[in-house]
Write a protein that holds these residues in place. Sequence first.
Motif, PDB file in Angstrom:
ATOM      1  N   PRO A  82       0.803  -1.229   0.000  1.00 35.22           N
ATOM      2  CA  PRO A  82       0.000   0.000   0.000  1.00 35.22           C
ATOM      3  C   PRO A  82       0.831   1.272   0.000  1.00 35.22           C
ATOM      4  CG  PRO A  82      -0.148  -1.144   2.121  1.00 35.22           C
ATOM      5  CD  PRO A  82       0.518  -2.082   1.169  1.00 35.22           C
ATOM      6  N   SER A  83       2.114   1.176   0.404  1.00 40.92           N
ATOM      7  CA  SER A  83       2.951   2.384   0.437  1.00 40.92           C
ATOM      8  C   SER A  83       3.153   2.981  -0.944  1.00 40.92           C
ATOM      9  CB  SER A  83       4.307   2.074   1.079  1.00 40.92           C
ATOM     10  OG  SER A  83       4.888   0.916   0.528  1.00 40.92           O
ATOM     11  N   ARG A  84       2.802   2.245  -2.010  1.00 35.15           N
ATOM     12  CA  ARG A  84       2.843   2.819  -3.357  1.00 35.15           C
ATOM     13  C   ARG A  84       1.839   3.957  -3.530  1.00 35.15           C
ATOM     14  NH1 ARG A  84       2.535  -3.164  -6.084  1.00 35.15           N
ATOM     15  NH2 ARG A  84       4.761  -3.450  -6.581  1.00 35.15           N
ATOM     16  N   TYR A  85       0.789   3.982  -2.719  1.00 36.18           N
ATOM     17  CA  TYR A  85      -0.351   4.856  -2.987  1.00 36.18           C
ATOM     18  C   TYR A  85      -0.638   5.854  -1.870  1.00 36.18           C
ATOM     19  CZ  TYR A  85      -0.913   0.659  -5.850  1.00 36.18           C
ATOM     20  OH  TYR A  85      -0.672  -0.398  -6.692  1.00 36.18           O
ATOM     21  N   LEU A  86       0.182   5.885  -0.827  1.00 33.06           N
ATOM     22  CA  LEU A  86      -0.161   6.673   0.355  1.00 33.06           C
ATOM     23  C   LEU A  86       0.038   8.168   0.158  1.00 33.06           C
ATOM     24  CD1 LEU A  86       1.406   4.424   3.153  1.00 33.06           C
ATOM     25  CD2 LEU A  86      -0.968   4.458   2.330  1.00 33.06           C
ATOM     26  N   GLY A  87       1.064   8.579  -0.622  1.00 37.52           N
ATOM     27  CA  GLY A  87       1.407   9.992  -0.678  1.00 37.52           C
ATOM     28  C   GLY A  87       2.034  10.421   0.645  1.00 37.52           C
ATOM     29  N   ASP A  88       2.058  11.735   0.880  1.00 38.99           N
ATOM     30  CA  ASP A  88       2.613  12.284   2.129  1.00 38.99           C
ATOM     31  C   ASP A  88       4.084  11.944   2.333  1.00 38.99           C
ATOM     32  OD1 ASP A  88       0.457  13.705   3.002  1.00 38.99           O
ATOM     33  OD2 ASP A  88      -0.345  12.110   4.285  1.00 38.99           O
ATOM     34  N   GLU A  89       4.814  11.633   1.255  1.00 41.93           N
ATOM     35  CA  GLU A  89       6.232  11.349   1.424  1.00 41.93           C
ATOM     36  C   GLU A  89       6.985  12.633   1.777  1.00 41.93           C
ATOM     37  OE1 GLU A  89       5.347   9.300  -2.675  1.00 41.93           O
ATOM     38  OE2 GLU A  89       4.603  11.054  -1.569  1.00 41.93           O
ATOM     39  N   LEU A  90       8.093  12.456   2.462  1.00 40.40           N
ATOM     40  CA  LEU A  90       8.944  13.589   2.792  1.00 40.40           C
ATOM     41  C   LEU A  90       9.376  14.290   1.508  1.00 40.40           C
ATOM     42  CD1 LEU A  90      10.599  14.917   5.205  1.00 40.40           C
ATOM     43  CD2 LEU A  90      12.523  13.639   4.253  1.00 40.40           C
ATOM     44  N   ASN A  91       9.294  15.607   1.508  1.00 39.31           N
ATOM     45  CA  ASN A  91       9.708  16.491   0.412  1.00 39.31           C
ATOM     46  C   ASN A  91       8.769  16.476  -0.793  1.00 39.31           C
ATOM     47  OD1 ASN A  91      11.980  17.292   1.870  1.00 39.31           O
ATOM     48  ND2 ASN A  91      13.253  15.667   1.019  1.00 39.31           N
ATOM     49  N   SER A  92       7.628  15.787  -0.720  1.00 39.85           N
ATOM     50  CA  SER A  92       6.623  16.003  -1.759  1.00 39.85           C
ATOM     51  C   SER A  92       6.046  17.404  -1.569  1.00 39.85           C
ATOM     52  CB  SER A  92       5.524  14.937  -1.694  1.00 39.85           C
ATOM     53  OG  SER A  92       4.846  14.985  -0.445  1.00 39.85           O
ATOM     54  N   ARG A  93       5.434  17.939  -2.622  1.00 41.65           N
ATOM     55  CA  ARG A  93       5.064  19.358  -2.587  1.00 41.65           C
ATOM     56  C   ARG A  93       3.583  19.561  -2.912  1.00 41.65           C
ATOM     57  NH1 ARG A  93       9.765  22.627  -5.742  1.00 41.65           N
ATOM     58  NH2 ARG A  93       8.457  24.360  -5.059  1.00 41.65           N
ATOM     59  N   LEU A  96      -3.095  26.516 -13.136  1.00 43.12           N
ATOM     60  CA  LEU A  96      -2.942  25.306 -13.945  1.00 43.12           C
ATOM     61  C   LEU A  96      -2.579  24.134 -13.047  1.00 43.12           C
ATOM     62  CD1 LEU A  96      -3.132  25.137 -17.102  1.00 43.12           C
ATOM     63  CD2 LEU A  96      -0.648  24.857 -17.095  1.00 43.12           C
ATOM     64  N   ARG A  97      -3.168  22.984 -13.361  1.00 40.91           N
ATOM     65  CA  ARG A  97      -2.905  21.756 -12.608  1.00 40.91           C
ATOM     66  C   ARG A  97      -2.354  20.713 -13.584  1.00 40.91           C
ATOM     67  NH1 ARG A  97      -6.999  24.563 -10.701  1.00 40.91           N
ATOM     68  NH2 ARG A  97      -8.184  24.013 -12.568  1.00 40.91           N
ATOM     69  N   VAL A  98      -1.171  20.188 -13.265  1.00 40.05           N
ATOM     70  CA  VAL A  98      -0.486  19.235 -14.134  1.00 40.05           C
ATOM     71  C   VAL A  98      -0.259  17.940 -13.371  1.00 40.05           C
ATOM     72  CG1 VAL A  98       1.610  18.744 -15.461  1.00 40.05           C
ATOM     73  CG2 VAL A  98       0.671  21.078 -15.404  1.00 40.05           C
ATOM     74  N   ALA A  99      -0.657  16.835 -13.974  1.00 41.21           N
ATOM     75  CA  ALA A  99      -0.363  15.514 -13.415  1.00 41.21           C
ATOM     76  C   ALA A  99       0.809  14.917 -14.181  1.00 41.21           C
ATOM     77  CB  ALA A  99      -1.578  14.600 -13.508  1.00 41.21           C
ATOM     78  N   LEU A 100       1.912  14.681 -13.481  1.00 41.37           N
ATOM     79  CA  LEU A 100       3.052  13.979 -14.076  1.00 41.37           C
ATOM     80  C   LEU A 100       2.807  12.489 -13.890  1.00 41.37           C
ATOM     81  CD1 LEU A 100       5.952  16.225 -12.752  1.00 41.37           C
ATOM     82  CD2 LEU A 100       5.015  16.169 -15.070  1.00 41.37           C
ATOM     83  N   ALA A 101       2.602  11.796 -14.995  1.00 44.11           N
ATOM     84  CA  ALA A 101       2.178  10.399 -14.947  1.00 44.11           C
ATOM     85  C   ALA A 101       3.281   9.487 -15.462  1.00 44.11           C
ATOM     86  CB  ALA A 101       0.905  10.209 -15.773  1.00 44.11           C
ATOM     87  N   PHE A 102       3.539   8.414 -14.731  1.00 42.79           N
ATOM     88  CA  PHE A 102       4.547   7.441 -15.146  1.00 42.79           C
ATOM     89  C   PHE A 102       3.850   6.116 -15.373  1.00 42.79           C
ATOM     90  CE2 PHE A 102       8.228   4.778 -15.143  1.00 42.79           C
ATOM     91  CZ  PHE A 102       9.268   5.597 -15.571  1.00 42.79           C
ATOM     92  N   PRO A 103       3.904   5.579 -16.600  1.00 40.14           N
ATOM     93  CA  PRO A 103       3.119   4.379 -16.913  1.00 40.14           C
ATOM     94  C   PRO A 103       3.799   3.087 -16.464  1.00 40.14           C
ATOM     95  CG  PRO A 103       4.211   5.150 -18.890  1.00 40.14           C
ATOM     96  CD  PRO A 103       4.547   6.145 -17.803  1.00 40.14           C
ATOM     97  N   ASP A 104       4.269   3.084 -15.266  1.00 41.50           N
ATOM     98  CA  ASP A 104       4.809   1.878 -14.642  1.00 41.50           C
ATOM     99  C   ASP A 104       4.589   2.015 -13.147  1.00 41.50           C
ATOM    100  OD1 ASP A 104       6.141  -0.551 -14.157  1.00 41.50           O
ATOM    101  OD2 ASP A 104       7.551  -0.180 -15.789  1.00 41.50           O
ATOM    102  N   VAL A 105       4.931   0.982 -12.421  1.00 38.01           N
ATOM    103  CA  VAL A 105       4.648   0.945 -10.996  1.00 38.01           C
ATOM    104  C   VAL A 105       5.469   2.017 -10.256  1.00 38.01           C
ATOM    105  CG1 VAL A 105       6.429  -0.738 -10.377  1.00 38.01           C
ATOM    106  CG2 VAL A 105       4.251  -0.739  -9.150  1.00 38.01           C
ATOM    107  N   TYR A 106       5.008   2.399  -9.092  1.00 35.37           N
ATOM    108  CA  TYR A 106       5.571   3.501  -8.306  1.00 35.37           C
ATOM    109  C   TYR A 106       7.072   3.377  -8.112  1.00 35.37           C
ATOM    110  CZ  TYR A 106       6.330   6.269  -3.988  1.00 35.37           C
ATOM    111  OH  TYR A 106       6.797   7.145  -3.038  1.00 35.37           O
ATOM    112  N   LEU A 137       1.281  27.234 -10.732  1.00 34.47           N
ATOM    113  CA  LEU A 137       1.060  25.875 -11.219  1.00 34.47           C
ATOM    114  C   LEU A 137       1.261  24.873 -10.089  1.00 34.47           C
ATOM    115  CD1 LEU A 137       2.400  24.460 -14.571  1.00 34.47           C
ATOM    116  CD2 LEU A 137       2.727  23.148 -12.483  1.00 34.47           C
ATOM    117  N   ALA A 138       0.438  23.847 -10.076  1.00 33.79           N
ATOM    118  CA  ALA A 138       0.597  22.728  -9.145  1.00 33.79           C
ATOM    119  C   ALA A 138       0.855  21.469  -9.959  1.00 33.79           C
ATOM    120  CB  ALA A 138      -0.644  22.548  -8.282  1.00 33.79           C
ATOM    121  N   ALA A 139       1.983  20.816  -9.702  1.00 35.60           N
ATOM    122  CA  ALA A 139       2.320  19.556 -10.357  1.00 35.60           C
ATOM    123  C   ALA A 139       2.228  18.425  -9.338  1.00 35.60           C
ATOM    124  CB  ALA A 139       3.723  19.617 -10.959  1.00 35.60           C
TER     125      ALA A 139
END
Length: 838
Positions: free
Chosen positions: A12-23, A32-42, A64-66
């Motif tokens: 589940p830690s793949r999906y929790l968010g709240d990691e240190l230094n996330s913004r 503007l809102r931008v989702a940076l998407a990576f088409p592989d696992v976290y 802008l929020a990314a």
Amino acid sequence: MNDAIFNRIRKPSRYLGDELNSRPKDTGTVDLRVALAFPDVYEVGMSHIGFAILYRILNDLDWLAAERAYAPWPDMEAELRSAGDPLRSLESQRPLAAFDIIGFTLQYELSYTNLLNMLDLAGIPRRREQRDESHPLIVVGGPCAYNPEPLADFFDLAVIGDGEEAVVEVCALVRQGRKSGWDRQRLLRELAAVEGVYVPSLYQVDYHPDGTLRAVRPLDGAPERVRRRVLADLDSAPYPLRPIVPFMNTVHDRVAVEVARGCTRGCRFCQAGYIYRPVRERSAKTVASIVEQSLRHSGYDEVSLLSLSTGDYSQLEPLLKHLMDCHADEKVAISLPSLRVGSLSAELMDEIRKVRKTGFTLAPEAGTERLRDVINKGISEQDLLDGSRAAFALGWRLIKLYFMIGLPTETGDDRAAIVDLAARVKQTGKGSAGGADVNVSVSTFVPKPHTPFQWEAQIGLEETVRRQQELKEGLKKRKLRFKYHDPRMSLLEGIFARGDRRLGRLLEAAFELGCRFDGWGEHFRWDLWQQAMQQTGTDPDRYLRSRDEQEILPWDHIDCGLPKSFFLRERRRALEGAYTADCRQGACHGCGLCDFGQIRPRLSSSLPPTAGPVRTAATPATDSRCKVRLRLRKEGRVRFVSHLEFMTAFHRAVRRAKLPIGYSGGFHPHPKIAFPDALPTGIASDAEIIDLELAHPLPADEVRSRLNAELPPGLAILQAAEVAWQTPSPSASIVSASYRVELPAETPADLAERCAAFLAAERVDAERQTKNGRKTIDIRKDVLDLQLQAGQLRLTLAKGSPLPVLGHLLGIGPERARDLSIRKTAVSMRNGLDCFGK
């Protein structure tokens, strides 16, 4: 998203968010809102440094929020589809469909079905012609965007080349378009005028009757060729100094610093070596500063110096010595993942030996010097044997050798030479202390666009299997380990690497049949891909075949900066067996990229000398040591991290807090931190007991305050106290743990009677699922007390998890018991060891 979902999935830690230094930002305050998407696992996406660079650059813009999104593992996908819940970003849990832009990084062709799956899970139409003004713009970038045609039906625009400047320009133009009320078509036309931006809807593709390309025609004023963006000065470019620190272990679990971009070695099979030209280096001073700040803000204990060929970095030896001088006392290791045989000096290998923890990797690619000249590898057999001999002499026990099969002009003699060369490498370690071993890894050559070999054929499935078997038998006779890439995956990679727009039908058909994570062996479904090929009439041989030099290629309208004439010249030199030297050490070869003004090779400046002597960690005198015991709270989403992940997060917090932690001896020193037994995932706690052994005394309150400033959300030190040096570890000190359980609405009416019967029984059997099947266990023996109090159950255990007991008492089973609100409230210690009181 309901947190209960985390009890039903792996990692589940793949999906929790709240990691240190996330913004995370307030998305209501930005334009503007931008989702940076990576088409592989976290854990794969979090290891990609380009993704981290864009995250920093975009979030530095106040308008802008990314945010980030990754491909959900199949178990999470099933939960999302079952609940009808859309795919969301990590930072704000905002549905991806509510963003203005979704930017996908394309690193590998076998991630394409994941891209379609992420759009589908977001509720966004897959095909661009089905999307309207209400949908986000779908943007792609990365190395695979240099042939974007197989995905052209699904994205709105591609950013070709370096993204640092281009993404800001794209976002600024989208912002302007939103404010000015441009419709989607007007916006795309404006974006097509940005250098490096390719808009596939503005290009018409025509075919000859035989299926080959006749023309790619620009429409509505679009440029005939889209020239890639080149970042002229790497040293001044923004770089993340506060790397996001995941809870889970990722593929590259360390500080990663890009010391250089580009390569001029000219290996003719290597797409990256051409599309990332020219060579641009960060100054050694800048690299040293990035390392220092990143270590301070992350708590990592390893640094990786990245480039296509780190051994070619002009200031590598002084930089490596400087980093060792500065960080030796912090037990920081330095890894160099891409070393070329010819770049390994005796001094460099000696420095690597001090910090290298794993095997030593060499990539000759081909078994004979003749074939290495064809591919322009530039490694002699003597260079290779000298390098392996030195590595074994310096203490390495394992050398990994990488080769390819199916290279242009390859013969049976070239493959036989792989076996002979690997055996000779092993022989160079004869007599070495600890022995010498060699692993041989072989992949199938896949011709890539924008290389001299883009016209060559790729060997088919049957021939790949035959050659692999030939090598397997030969290497087995020499007692050498052999690893090879799945030939079906290589075939699929080859189809999409040089494919055209017609592959969109195949990709969509495979996705609809259930293809996901095609680069992962446990999820790769070759049978479904075969079915999709039959449904769409796709002939793999059409894409694996050799191409005529006069043929229009699907990517010819994408300008990588090097003209086709240069690649043709290099192809002919390859067939002649002629070597082309690195232009950094010799004459310019006229590749056409450099203008010798803005775009030119840029090498690092010298590193200033390290101030002061090398710092090393001294072993403190016994009487200066200090042990501090902590009581820690664990709640919120962080309760879903595993025990190992929790330990790692705590270790990193200790490093960030700069506590004088003691270390064990030996080649791999470990911090002296003692944890309690594992808390079941999903359970909160007010009583996690942790011991720190410090190299010298520090007030307990200072330890507490320093750690609380560095712990991620959901973790907090409630109490700290110094204890005697000889105090046993928490796991040896704790004799029982108490839990409080909020009872669900459907609690059995006779729960009090059940509890009484349970306590009166000598034994209560329950089944437990183990790796070896189901096992019957006695869940009564470790229960010390059960009490019902106003909608709560109080449970005291000598050891073990409360889940089997709760599942039995409530008649719901241990898995459903995970959904209950459970909190560890206290622990009892052996006599005299409870420093916190009751």
